[in-house]
Design a protein around this motif. Sequence first.
Motif, short mmCIF file in Angstrom:
data_model
loop_
_atom_site.label_atom_id
_atom_site.label_comp_id
_atom_site.label_asym_id
_atom_site.label_seq_id
_atom_site.Cartn_x
_atom_site.Cartn_y
_atom_site.Cartn_z
N GLU A 23 -6.99 -15.11 -32.84
CA GLU A 23 -7.79 -15.09 -34.06
C GLU A 23 -7.67 -16.41 -34.81
N GLY A 24 -6.45 -16.96 -34.80
CA GLY A 24 -6.26 -18.26 -35.46
C GLY A 24 -7.11 -19.32 -34.80
N ARG A 25 -7.10 -19.31 -33.45
CA ARG A 25 -7.90 -20.32 -32.72
C ARG A 25 -9.38 -20.12 -33.04
N ARG A 26 -9.78 -18.85 -33.08
CA ARG A 26 -11.19 -18.54 -33.33
C ARG A 26 -11.62 -19.07 -34.69
N ARG A 27 -10.75 -18.87 -35.69
CA ARG A 27 -11.11 -19.35 -37.03
C ARG A 27 -11.27 -20.85 -37.02
N ASP A 79 -27.47 -31.50 -25.57
CA ASP A 79 -26.02 -31.67 -25.56
C ASP A 79 -25.44 -31.52 -26.95
N ASP A 80 -26.26 -31.71 -27.96
CA ASP A 80 -25.64 -31.79 -29.28
C ASP A 80 -25.43 -30.44 -29.94
N LEU A 81 -25.66 -29.35 -29.21
CA LEU A 81 -25.49 -28.06 -29.87
C LEU A 81 -24.03 -27.68 -30.01
N GLY A 82 -23.26 -27.85 -28.93
CA GLY A 82 -21.81 -27.58 -29.03
C GLY A 82 -21.45 -26.17 -29.42
N VAL A 83 -22.17 -25.19 -28.91
CA VAL A 83 -21.88 -23.81 -29.29
C VAL A 83 -20.59 -23.38 -28.60
N PRO A 84 -19.66 -22.77 -29.32
CA PRO A 84 -18.43 -22.31 -28.67
C PRO A 84 -18.75 -21.23 -27.64
N SER A 85 -17.91 -21.14 -26.60
CA SER A 85 -18.22 -20.17 -25.55
C SER A 85 -17.96 -18.76 -26.04
N TYR A 86 -18.56 -17.81 -25.39
CA TYR A 86 -18.52 -16.43 -25.85
C TYR A 86 -17.10 -15.91 -25.99
N ASP A 87 -16.25 -16.22 -24.97
CA ASP A 87 -14.91 -15.62 -24.99
C ASP A 87 -14.06 -16.14 -26.11
N GLU A 88 -14.41 -17.33 -26.63
CA GLU A 88 -13.57 -17.86 -27.69
C GLU A 88 -13.83 -17.16 -29.01
N ILE A 89 -14.96 -16.50 -29.13
CA ILE A 89 -15.26 -15.92 -30.42
C ILE A 89 -15.32 -14.40 -30.42
N PHE A 90 -15.81 -13.86 -29.33
CA PHE A 90 -15.96 -12.40 -29.31
C PHE A 90 -15.02 -11.83 -28.28
N ARG A 91 -14.42 -10.68 -28.60
CA ARG A 91 -13.51 -10.12 -27.62
C ARG A 91 -13.45 -8.64 -27.88
N ASP A 92 -13.44 -7.82 -26.80
CA ASP A 92 -13.35 -6.38 -27.01
C ASP A 92 -11.92 -6.05 -27.32
N ASP A 93 -11.68 -5.09 -28.19
CA ASP A 93 -10.30 -4.72 -28.53
C ASP A 93 -9.86 -3.60 -27.64
N GLU A 94 -9.00 -3.88 -26.60
CA GLU A 94 -8.56 -2.78 -25.72
C GLU A 94 -7.16 -2.34 -26.06
N GLU A 95 -6.40 -3.23 -26.73
CA GLU A 95 -4.96 -2.91 -26.80
C GLU A 95 -4.65 -1.78 -27.74
N ASP A 142 -26.18 -20.26 -35.92
CA ASP A 142 -25.15 -19.24 -36.11
C ASP A 142 -24.81 -18.56 -34.79
N VAL A 143 -23.50 -18.33 -34.56
CA VAL A 143 -23.09 -17.83 -33.23
C VAL A 143 -23.65 -16.45 -32.94
N VAL A 144 -23.84 -15.63 -33.98
CA VAL A 144 -24.41 -14.30 -33.72
C VAL A 144 -25.83 -14.44 -33.20
N ASN A 145 -26.56 -15.41 -33.76
CA ASN A 145 -27.93 -15.62 -33.28
C ASN A 145 -27.95 -16.08 -31.84
N VAL A 146 -26.93 -16.88 -31.45
CA VAL A 146 -26.93 -17.40 -30.09
C VAL A 146 -26.65 -16.29 -29.09
N TYR A 147 -25.69 -15.43 -29.45
CA TYR A 147 -25.24 -14.45 -28.46
C TYR A 147 -25.91 -13.09 -28.57
N ASN A 148 -26.89 -12.93 -29.41
CA ASN A 148 -27.61 -11.66 -29.48
C ASN A 148 -28.73 -11.69 -28.46
N ASP A 149 -28.72 -10.75 -27.52
CA ASP A 149 -29.68 -10.82 -26.43
C ASP A 149 -30.98 -10.11 -26.71
#
Lengths: 567, 196
Positions: free
Chosen positions: A179-183, A123-139, A105-112
């Motif tokens: 968000e569409g790409r993330r889904r 090689d077979d993990l294929g975890v998506p990179s951080y920026d593709e899934i998590f993003r701070d909302d500044e706008e 699960d991506v939360v497990n991967v990125y929780n420090d």
Amino acid sequence: MFITDIRKEFYDVVTNQRVALLVAADIDAVCACKILQVLFHCDQVQYTLVPVAGWQDLSTAFLEHKEQFQYFVLLNCGANVDLLEMLQPDDDSVFFICDTHRPVDVVNVYNDSQIKLLIKQDDDLGVPSYDEIFRDDEEDGDSGNESDEGSEPSGKRRRFEEGAVERRIERQRAKREWEGRRREILFDYEQYEYHGTSAAMMLFELAWVLTKDTKDMLWWAVIGLTDQWVHDKITHMKYVTDVATMQRHVSRHNHRNEDEENSLSIDCMRISFEYDLRLTLYQHWSLYESICNSCYTSCHFKLWTLNGQKKLQEFLADMGLPLKQVRQKFHSMDMAIKGNLRDVIEESSNKYGMKDIRVQTFGVHFGFKNRFLASDMVHATAALLESTEKDDSASDNFLKALDSLSRGNLDRLHLGIDLAKKKLMAIQQTVASCICTNLIVSQGPFLYCYLMEGTPDVKLFSKPMALILLCKYLLKAFVHSTRNKRCKLLPLVMAAPKDVEKGSVIVVGIPPESETSDKKNFFGRAFEKAAESTSSRTLHDHFDTSIIELKTEDRSKFLDALITLLS
Amino acid sequence: MFCEKAIELIRELHRMSDGQLPAFNEDGLRQVLQEMEALYDQNQSDVNEAKAEGRSDLIASIKLRHCCLLRNQRCVTAYLYDRLLRIRALRWEYGSVLPANVRFHMCAEEVQWFSQYKKSLASFMRSLGGGEGLDITQDMKPPKSLYIEVRCLKDHGEFEIDDGTVILLKKNSQHFLPRWKCEQLIRQGVLEHVMS
């Protein structure tokens, strides 16, 4: 986060602490648990071991122990779900997860801070990179600025406002796109479920890094790897690669005694690499029984037909093995026959189309009488783990299986072998009756089979591992016996009664049978969606998401939903 | 037949040969004592008669009764002494507080004896180790390691160990704990030592 240095980041952290070990109920986890227990005994790390059979058990065990323990080690559970959300732990609890379930699960991967994964970054993990899934909302902060431009002349202000509005629309569009790409990315990542490197092997590496590895631990790591192969969790390529890794360790351990001849007593444990026959339990049974009850030979000969039986007799005659010898217990067979049995069988099986009758594995030998292959131990321990004796709870069985892996408990191991023989015979008979009565029906996108309540030995198949073994044998047998080319490529969904009083069935789904299958299973998500859409009463309690429990009444609507979903 | 009752007492203890303490057979003991009293009275009167009338044919029966009296005495003292030995073993097995069902089986004098034995054992243990005291009822066999692996056989709830941490003892959980904390619970049957 992934741990890079397993000694510094895991072992040194827990050495002076008290640890809670939560272990799932499969053989790989049991082996990993034994290895870790021995390491903890060496360093006197106080621990508490709790067997958990599913997500509910895991939550209960966590709730009971969270006051007393800060460090939790989870073996073969917990990686494929958002653990922090499920357990809601305090901020100082740390979880070390050594799990073969993928995708992580991506939360497990990125929780420090709280989740440490004892998993190799293959090689077979294929975890998506951080920026593709998590993003701070500044706008959201920008929308407040428009109200501040109060005193501007109206013309300029209108132009400025239009510009600001355009920018806001642009940002919102970008956000929706992202968000569409993330889904999409998350859907692709989590769609298929598969298994990674064995947990027992990971912990054996830890022992090796600490130079505290012993032959016992090596043997348990081998059993953990073989369990993944027997229950068809990893691809053949991966199995061969891992066997090569283990072989290096085996030769390292055997190399120590090569310079002095006959220095080891006969009671010492000797592990050896074997290129042995794929006949289940053949050294503890008679050769004939083993050929009849092994999936590989039984499916190739089609032993549920008369023709198949004749072919088997021909095969034995071709090898020159008298029936009387072959039906005896293997130990009592003639020495001359036993001598080059493997080569003789391999030659003959090539003539009958069975090219892979031999497989790379390991065997152990201690004392005068005790020889076991890794697959024998897997079958014995699995039979003990899922034994259907009346008064034994799941945790009783877990402890019995744990005990049977120690060399001192040989009587328990032999009991396990007997139970495994019964289980295999039951599986063969069920497969034969299912094929002969055409119980497997093609539903379109998959094959379906339902075991009725009155079927003999149906109680054995209320347990997940036994049912999965039955599924795989059944699919193989079906592929060999059907003439419909399209059906050969379909996956199989199987249902069996689990609890007659509660009125529930256990449903499993396995991927299609093929030579180069990558063993990726999409039924987990499919079952979830089907259950949601029909609001069937299901229990997704097992750590493998492709195994669920369902109320008997909801069976037909669930099935229909599944068919529509997958077509 | 004489001395039957006394043999009954001995047989009762012999039946429970694994060290368990049966209930104190006050009834049986009283019957034996009554028999002894009766025999003694008969002997007394016979002795007087023999002395007074010089009847030497009574001497045999006097001797017989005397032997019976001695036999009864021996049996009763053996019964009482064996019970005391068993009670002493209980202190070593269960510790200083006995479970209620065992205490129920002891008579008042035995309870008193037990508390005095406890006191003398405690004062002996306190005097060991240069005045610091040493609990010799722990570690009856030489221990191989500081920590042992135990399996929980029944739900026992929470259990506190020396450094204050609490462990939840649930059925079928395994723990790796310091040896000295586990011995009591192993004797009580809550935990089982797992040897691998």
